[in-house]
Design an enzyme around this catalytic site. Sequence first.
Site, PDB file in Angstrom:
ATOM      1  N   SER A   1       0.923  52.718 -71.975  1.00 27.64           N
ATOM      2  CA  SER A   1      -0.386  53.400 -72.543  1.00 27.64           C
ATOM      3  C   SER A   1      -0.412  53.235 -73.936  1.00 27.64           C
ATOM      4  O   SER A   1      -1.127  54.008 -74.543  1.00 27.64           O
ATOM      5  CB  SER A   1      -0.936  54.551 -71.757  1.00 27.64           C
ATOM      6  OG  SER A   1      -1.070  54.641 -70.315  1.00 27.64           O
TER       7      SER A   1
ATOM      8  N   GLY B   1       2.667  45.452 -74.888  1.00 29.28           N
ATOM      9  CA  GLY B   1       3.159  46.883 -74.916  1.00 29.28           C
ATOM     10  C   GLY B   1       3.103  47.670 -73.644  1.00 29.28           C
ATOM     11  O   GLY B   1       2.564  47.059 -72.344  1.00 29.28           O
TER      12      GLY B   1
ATOM     13  N   ARG C   1       7.939  45.045 -63.260  1.00 28.99           N
ATOM     14  CA  ARG C   1       8.919  46.037 -63.231  1.00 28.99           C
ATOM     15  C   ARG C   1       9.016  47.124 -62.158  1.00 28.99           C
ATOM     16  O   ARG C   1       7.880  47.555 -61.799  1.00 28.99           O
ATOM     17  CB  ARG C   1       9.225  46.636 -64.636  1.00 28.99           C
ATOM     18  CG  ARG C   1       7.800  47.552 -65.200  1.00 28.99           C
ATOM     19  CD  ARG C   1       8.184  48.171 -66.529  1.00 28.99           C
ATOM     20  NE  ARG C   1       6.645  48.410 -67.045  1.00 28.99           N
ATOM     21  CZ  ARG C   1       5.977  49.449 -66.576  1.00 28.99           C
ATOM     22  NH1 ARG C   1       6.703  50.385 -65.692  1.00 28.99           N
ATOM     23  NH2 ARG C   1       5.011  50.185 -67.086  1.00 28.99           N
TER      24      ARG C   1
END
Length: 423
Positions: free
Chosen positions: A162, A159, A284
């Site tokens: 946060s 994920g 990224r």
Amino acid sequence: MARRRALIMIEGHRGSGLLFIQAARRLGLSPITLSADPAQYDYVAAESVEAIRVDTNNLDALIHECSRLRATCDIVGITGFTSLDESVYGTVSKLCRHFDLPGPNPESIERCCDKFVQRQLLAEAGVPMPAYRLAADATEVESAAAKIGLPVIIKPAVGSGSNGVRLCRTVAELAEHATYLLGGKEVSPSSPRILVEEFARGPQYCATIMGNEVIGISACDFASPPHFVYREWTYPALLTDDEHARIADVSMRSLRALGLGWWPTNIEVRWTERGPAVIEVNPRLGGAPAPQLIELAYGVDLVTEHIKLVIGSEWELRKKHSHVATARFLIPDRDGIFDWIDGDSQAAAVPGIAEVKFHLEPKALIVRKGDYRDCIGYVIAASPSRAGTEVALQRAVNLIAWSIIPFPTLAKSDSAASYLWPD
């Protein structure tokens, strides 16, 4: 007639997406968005961006669409981004490899996007970081926390933004959040994987890297715990030469350990009593407004340079100046209906303010999640001096006000049942 040169963009981003569209067009490219739901990105319609609806979790479907597009245009590069699902970066790298276009190593990206595998590789390379354990159920979460020692951070193994990350100080908080995560909201209920980590105390920084070059290191400040919602970013962080060198060193060691270093990376670091400890490596470009801050602070347009990289052109990372740029995130203190905004145009007119942006329109629903989605906007200030930036930012923020109408309750209004609140 010359065929158009297309840049394929997998999914999009509410903050950075428009920057990529504009930069691509400045480079003479035709941006084409492939998304499961193109309408979720408001800039697609506003900028008349060509968009194709496709299941972006299906690599074969993406290959089919790109192959079809090649009949009418030259695909010169493929990139992509999203706010929650980092698997898109692995998908982009696989598409680049399939079509023999410049791109990162798919295996390296996928290893990095699994936070547990990332931790294992960093540990094998001797990179300093918090103690950690993997858990698959509530009993394992409790056992891992007992071995590490409270307080701990628990979060999904996969994920970003946060999402699902929480500081747990007590056994009760631990049990409550583990139950929430295992309920399938943030992790897969079929194969739950939760990372339990030592809570590393100390100021947080983020190293922004292009290829193997550290472009800048920002200071990052959070709103109130137990969640990790950013309150402020500043480039450059106020560091000694030694602190900067040690953060840069641990960042480069992380890249080597993970087989990264081809395209943008941002690395989160906490400065603990033992020195820098790596919290997370993200394969990224940092989300908005990080690219804007980098350009204001150093004169380097990372979005344009990223596009140059993925189309096989030479990039230019030379810094043109040294300013201080800060973003203050606007975080609501309650759930409800976003009623009105005031003072945003006056704030934008303050000398030294580069941008004032709200993500929401009036009457939008606000349901705080404890992650990046809680941010309803930001203010960016920049100037040649730290003091000048701080003064401009505070002047602008003081001018902005908004109102949130609390959600009605059945006890107060029978009409409450007609509202459809998000889960």
